[in-house]
Design a protein around this motif. Structure first.
Motif, PDB file in Angstrom:
ATOM      1  N   UNK A 298     -26.079  47.184  16.972  1.00 56.63           N
ATOM      2  CA  UNK A 298     -25.160  48.285  16.709  1.00 56.63           C
ATOM      3  C   UNK A 298     -23.717  47.809  16.544  1.00 56.63           C
ATOM      4  N   UNK A 299     -23.377  46.711  17.208  1.00 52.26           N
ATOM      5  CA  UNK A 299     -22.005  46.210  17.091  1.00 52.26           C
ATOM      6  C   UNK A 299     -21.708  45.774  15.653  1.00 52.26           C
ATOM      7  N   UNK A 300     -22.683  45.102  15.022  1.00 51.87           N
ATOM      8  CA  UNK A 300     -22.506  44.699  13.623  1.00 51.87           C
ATOM      9  C   UNK A 300     -22.417  45.931  12.737  1.00 51.87           C
ATOM     10  N   UNK A 301     -23.276  46.913  12.993  1.00 55.29           N
ATOM     11  CA  UNK A 301     -23.251  48.149  12.222  1.00 55.29           C
ATOM     12  C   UNK A 301     -21.894  48.838  12.351  1.00 55.29           C
ATOM     13  N   UNK A 302     -21.353  48.842  13.562  1.00 54.70           N
ATOM     14  CA  UNK A 302     -20.047  49.469  13.783  1.00 54.70           C
ATOM     15  C   UNK A 302     -18.971  48.759  12.964  1.00 54.70           C
ATOM     16  N   UNK A 303     -18.993  47.445  12.950  1.00 59.84           N
ATOM     17  CA  UNK A 303     -18.001  46.696  12.176  1.00 59.84           C
ATOM     18  C   UNK A 303     -18.136  46.987  10.687  1.00 59.84           C
ATOM     19  N   UNK A 304     -19.363  47.020  10.195  1.00 60.57           N
ATOM     20  CA  UNK A 304     -19.590  47.338   8.779  1.00 60.57           C
ATOM     21  C   UNK A 304     -19.113  48.748   8.467  1.00 60.57           C
ATOM     22  N   UNK A 305     -19.436  49.686   9.350  1.00 58.19           N
ATOM     23  CA  UNK A 305     -19.069  51.085   9.121  1.00 58.19           C
ATOM     24  C   UNK A 305     -17.553  51.241   9.061  1.00 58.19           C
ATOM     25  N   UNK A 306     -16.858  50.667  10.019  1.00 59.87           N
ATOM     26  CA  UNK A 306     -15.401  50.823  10.087  1.00 59.87           C
ATOM     27  C   UNK A 306     -14.728  50.157   8.890  1.00 59.87           C
ATOM     28  N   UNK A 307     -15.186  48.970   8.513  1.00 58.17           N
ATOM     29  CA  UNK A 307     -14.631  48.308   7.321  1.00 58.17           C
ATOM     30  C   UNK A 307     -14.871  49.176   6.093  1.00 58.17           C
ATOM     31  N   UNK A 308     -16.039  49.801   6.026  1.00 57.30           N
ATOM     32  CA  UNK A 308     -16.414  50.644   4.887  1.00 57.30           C
ATOM     33  C   UNK A 308     -15.543  51.884   4.783  1.00 57.30           C
ATOM     34  N   UNK A 309     -15.417  52.639   5.870  1.00 58.97           N
ATOM     35  CA  UNK A 309     -14.638  53.881   5.777  1.00 58.97           C
ATOM     36  C   UNK A 309     -13.153  53.596   5.585  1.00 58.97           C
ATOM     37  N   UNK A 310     -12.666  52.511   6.150  1.00 58.87           N
ATOM     38  CA  UNK A 310     -11.254  52.163   5.931  1.00 58.87           C
ATOM     39  C   UNK A 310     -11.001  51.823   4.465  1.00 58.87           C
ATOM     40  N   UNK A 311     -11.881  51.022   3.885  1.00 60.01           N
ATOM     41  CA  UNK A 311     -11.725  50.657   2.472  1.00 60.01           C
ATOM     42  C   UNK A 311     -11.890  51.893   1.584  1.00 60.01           C
ATOM     43  N   UNK A 312     -12.870  52.736   1.897  1.00 61.97           N
ATOM     44  CA  UNK A 312     -13.101  53.941   1.098  1.00 61.97           C
ATOM     45  C   UNK A 312     -11.903  54.878   1.179  1.00 61.97           C
ATOM     46  N   UNK A 313     -11.295  54.962   2.341  1.00 64.77           N
ATOM     47  CA  UNK A 313     -10.147  55.841   2.507  1.00 64.77           C
ATOM     48  C   UNK A 313      -8.945  55.329   1.708  1.00 64.77           C
ATOM     49  N   UNK A 314      -8.744  54.007   1.725  1.00 66.53           N
ATOM     50  CA  UNK A 314      -7.607  53.408   1.011  1.00 66.53           C
ATOM     51  C   UNK A 314      -7.818  53.364  -0.498  1.00 66.53           C
ATOM     52  N   UNK A 315      -9.068  53.438  -0.941  1.00 67.51           N
ATOM     53  CA  UNK A 315      -9.383  53.229  -2.357  1.00 67.51           C
ATOM     54  C   UNK A 315      -8.898  54.353  -3.266  1.00 67.51           C
ATOM     55  N   UNK A 316      -8.670  55.534  -2.733  1.00 70.06           N
ATOM     56  CA  UNK A 316      -8.251  56.645  -3.590  1.00 70.06           C
ATOM     57  C   UNK A 316      -6.892  56.322  -4.217  1.00 70.06           C
ATOM     58  N   UNK A 317      -6.874  56.239  -5.534  1.00 69.81           N
ATOM     59  CA  UNK A 317      -5.635  55.962  -6.253  1.00 69.81           C
ATOM     60  C   UNK A 317      -5.180  54.527  -6.177  1.00 69.81           C
ATOM     61  N   UNK A 318      -6.035  53.627  -5.651  1.00 67.78           N
ATOM     62  CA  UNK A 318      -5.659  52.229  -5.513  1.00 67.78           C
ATOM     63  C   UNK A 318      -6.822  51.362  -5.984  1.00 67.78           C
ATOM     64  N   UNK A 319      -6.812  51.034  -7.249  1.00 67.69           N
ATOM     65  CA  UNK A 319      -7.939  50.321  -7.856  1.00 67.69           C
ATOM     66  C   UNK A 319      -8.187  48.954  -7.236  1.00 67.69           C
ATOM     67  N   UNK A 320      -7.159  48.311  -6.694  1.00 63.79           N
ATOM     68  CA  UNK A 320      -7.348  46.983  -6.116  1.00 63.79           C
ATOM     69  C   UNK A 320      -8.244  47.025  -4.878  1.00 63.79           C
ATOM     70  N   UNK A 321      -8.281  48.153  -4.189  1.00 66.48           N
ATOM     71  CA  UNK A 321      -9.102  48.276  -2.988  1.00 66.48           C
ATOM     72  C   UNK A 321     -10.583  48.425  -3.360  1.00 66.48           C
ATOM     73  N   UNK A 322     -10.862  48.828  -4.588  1.00 70.67           N
ATOM     74  CA  UNK A 322     -12.254  48.944  -5.041  1.00 70.67           C
ATOM     75  C   UNK A 322     -12.964  47.602  -4.868  1.00 70.67           C
ATOM     76  N   UNK A 323     -12.226  46.512  -5.045  1.00 71.65           N
ATOM     77  CA  UNK A 323     -12.822  45.181  -4.856  1.00 71.65           C
ATOM     78  C   UNK A 323     -13.354  45.015  -3.434  1.00 71.65           C
ATOM     79  N   UNK A 324     -12.668  45.592  -2.437  1.00 71.86           N
ATOM     80  CA  UNK A 324     -13.166  45.545  -1.054  1.00 71.86           C
ATOM     81  C   UNK A 324     -14.503  46.264  -0.938  1.00 71.86           C
ATOM     82  N   UNK A 325     -14.639  47.382  -1.632  1.00 72.89           N
ATOM     83  CA  UNK A 325     -15.895  48.131  -1.602  1.00 72.89           C
ATOM     84  C   UNK A 325     -17.012  47.341  -2.293  1.00 72.89           C
ATOM     85  N   UNK A 326     -16.668  46.641  -3.366  1.00 75.46           N
ATOM     86  CA  UNK A 326     -17.657  45.802  -4.054  1.00 75.46           C
ATOM     87  C   UNK A 326     -18.124  44.691  -3.111  1.00 75.46           C
ATOM     88  N   UNK A 327     -17.169  44.035  -2.438  1.00 82.54           N
ATOM     89  CA  UNK A 327     -17.517  42.960  -1.504  1.00 82.54           C
ATOM     90  C   UNK A 327     -18.348  43.500  -0.339  1.00 82.54           C
TER      91      UNK A 327
END
Length: 132
Positions: free
Chosen positions: A1-30
């Protein structure tokens, strides 16, 4: 669950920042490439974990504190700060998209594409305003 938590938090943070910021889309791809390298069962377990995480945030947002059992261990992430972004205007759609991703992964879909599509949809859903 600890790994899942890290993945989840990285995911929602990147998704939140991605709106209107195309460079953050690369984080979502990674992110989607990282998750897609794990096995299908791990991917499905992770997506089910995400459903529970969103559910806990919704319960906290609507003051059902006695039902909230999730306590993230990641520093600088508080469920209380995340909860206001999960509400009646987006929770059903988020849940539907997560279940759809699980369905497609079960049927041997390309997990990298499925997870990236899910991430882009999450970017839109996190920014929806709650109906008043």
């Amino acid at each position: 669950d600890e790994q899942f938590e890290q993945w989840f938090i990285a995911w929602v943070r990147a998704a939140f920042k991605a709106k209107g910021n195309a460079s953050v889309i690369q984080l979502l791809v990674e992110w989607s490439e990282t998750i897609s390298k794990t096995g299908r069962e791990t991917q499905k377990r992770f997506l089910n974990y995400c459903i529970q995480f969103f559910r806990q945030a919704l319960l906290l947002n609507y003051s059902a504190n006695s039902l909230v059992f999730l306590q993230p261990k990641t520093p600088n992430f508080k469920l209380e700060n995340f909860a206001p972004f999960i509400h009646s205007a987006n929770i059903l759609e988020i849940n539907k998209e997560l279940n759809s991703a699980i369905y497609h992964i079960e049927r041997n879909g390309n997990s990298k594409i499925i997870l990236l599509d899910l991430s882009i949809k999450l970017t839109r859903l996190l920014h929806l305003k709650e109906a008043t």
